[in-house]
Design an enzyme around this catalytic site. Structure first.
Site, PDB file in Angstrom:
ATOM      1  N   HIS A 109      82.835  41.277  21.247  1.00  0.00           N
ATOM      2  CA  HIS A 109      82.788  39.745  21.223  1.00  0.00           C
ATOM      3  C   HIS A 109      81.889  39.533  22.546  1.00  0.00           C
ATOM      4  CE1 HIS A 109      86.380  41.545  22.979  1.00  0.00           C
ATOM      5  NE2 HIS A 109      85.984  40.958  24.070  1.00  0.00           N
ATOM      6  N   PHE A 110      81.269  38.394  22.689  1.00  0.00           N
ATOM      7  CA  PHE A 110      81.014  37.884  23.995  1.00  0.00           C
ATOM      8  C   PHE A 110      81.728  36.883  24.458  1.00  0.00           C
ATOM      9  CE2 PHE A 110      76.584  39.933  23.631  1.00  0.00           C
ATOM     10  CZ  PHE A 110      76.295  39.800  24.823  1.00  0.00           C
TER      11      PHE A 110
HETATM   12  P1  5GP Z   1      87.885  41.857  26.623  1.00  0.00           P
HETATM   13  O1  5GP Z   1      88.749  42.545  27.663  1.00  0.00           O
HETATM   14  O2  5GP Z   1      88.161  42.875  25.355  1.00  0.00           O
HETATM   15  O3  5GP Z   1      86.510  41.775  26.846  1.00  0.00           O
HETATM   16  O4  5GP Z   1      88.247  40.371  26.124  1.00  0.00           O
HETATM   17  C1  5GP Z   1      89.274  40.006  25.232  1.00  0.00           C
HETATM   18  C2  5GP Z   1      89.565  38.886  25.351  1.00  0.00           C
HETATM   19  O5  5GP Z   1      90.309  38.148  24.584  1.00  0.00           O
HETATM   20  C3  5GP Z   1      90.397  38.345  26.665  1.00  0.00           C
HETATM   21  O6  5GP Z   1      89.510  37.480  27.455  1.00  0.00           O
HETATM   22  C4  5GP Z   1      91.607  37.757  26.579  1.00  0.00           C
HETATM   23  O7  5GP Z   1      92.236  36.880  27.112  1.00  0.00           O
HETATM   24  C5  5GP Z   1      91.351  37.294  24.987  1.00  0.00           C
HETATM   25  N1  5GP Z   1      92.346  37.284  24.153  1.00  0.00           N
HETATM   26  C6  5GP Z   1      93.396  38.490  23.779  1.00  0.00           C
HETATM   27  N2  5GP Z   1      94.324  37.914  22.882  1.00  0.00           N
HETATM   28  C7  5GP Z   1      93.586  36.721  22.297  1.00  0.00           C
HETATM   29  C8  5GP Z   1      94.349  35.871  21.372  1.00  0.00           C
HETATM   30  O8  5GP Z   1      95.167  36.511  20.651  1.00  0.00           O
HETATM   31  N3  5GP Z   1      93.454  34.838  21.287  1.00  0.00           N
HETATM   32  C9  5GP Z   1      92.503  34.530  21.862  1.00  0.00           C
HETATM   33  N4  5GP Z   1      92.146  33.412  21.549  1.00  0.00           N
HETATM   34  N5  5GP Z   1      91.982  35.193  22.855  1.00  0.00           N
HETATM   35  C10 5GP Z   1      92.641  36.468  23.075  1.00  0.00           C
END
Ligand code: 5GP
Length: 138
Positions: A102-103
């Site tokens: 994801h971005f």
């Molecule tokens: P990463 O750390 O993998 O780059 O980012 C994952 C992002 O997903 C985080 O910014 C976190 O806040 C978001 N996130 C985690 N769980 C959920 C969810 O259940 N719904 C949404 N909309 N965002 C989520």
């Protein structure tokens, strides 16, 4: 690490858990981050099952980037931030916590610090009016 089909974004893509949607097309989905680092923090994911950017097909990458630019333009038009940070993490050591590529699109305001990454969850209802402004700018 093999792609886990039960990661939270895979569940969002299958409609098994809700999200505050901003945009969807055949290959991508954009929705509000529930733990925003700044107001308007939006996520863009490909529908293709890929853990990180290295696993994503070239076609999936093109779709994700095109949608990321489209949403970033709508964030700029709809929310008028001073600037925007786009981030993308690969692997736990890099800060990745959800293992579907994801971005992040994170609006920045002059002088305002970012909230910590993935720390405090907000009420989904509070995200809806922000998403509406982004959608209306698409
Ligand atoms: P990463 O750390 O993998 O780059 O980012 C994952 C992002 O997903 C985080 O910014 C976190 O806040 C978001 N996130 C985690 N769980 C959920 C969810 O259940 N719904 C949404 N909309 N965002 C989520």
């Amino acid at each position: 690490m093999a792609y886990d089909p039960d990661n939270i974004f895979a569940k969002i893509l299958r409609g098994e858990i809700p999200c505050v949607k901003v945009y969807e097309d055949a290959k991508t989905l954009a929705f509000m981050d529930v733990m925003p680092q700044a107001s308007g923090h939006t996520l863009v994911i490909p529908k293709e099952a890929a853990e990180n950017i290295l696993d994503l097909s070239a076609e999936g990458l093109v779709a994700m980037m095109a949608t990321t630019q489209k949403i970033a333009k709508a964030v700029k038009k709809g929310l008028a931030p001073d600037g925007m940070v786009l981030t993308q993490f690969n692997g736990p050591a890099a800060g990745q916590t959800v293992f579907h590529v994801h971005f992040h699109i994170i609006p920045r305001t002059d002088g305002a610090p970012l909230a910590p990454h993935g720390r405090s969850m907000v009420d989904a209802a509070s995200l809806e009016p922000i998403a509406a402004k982004i959608r209306s700018a698409l």
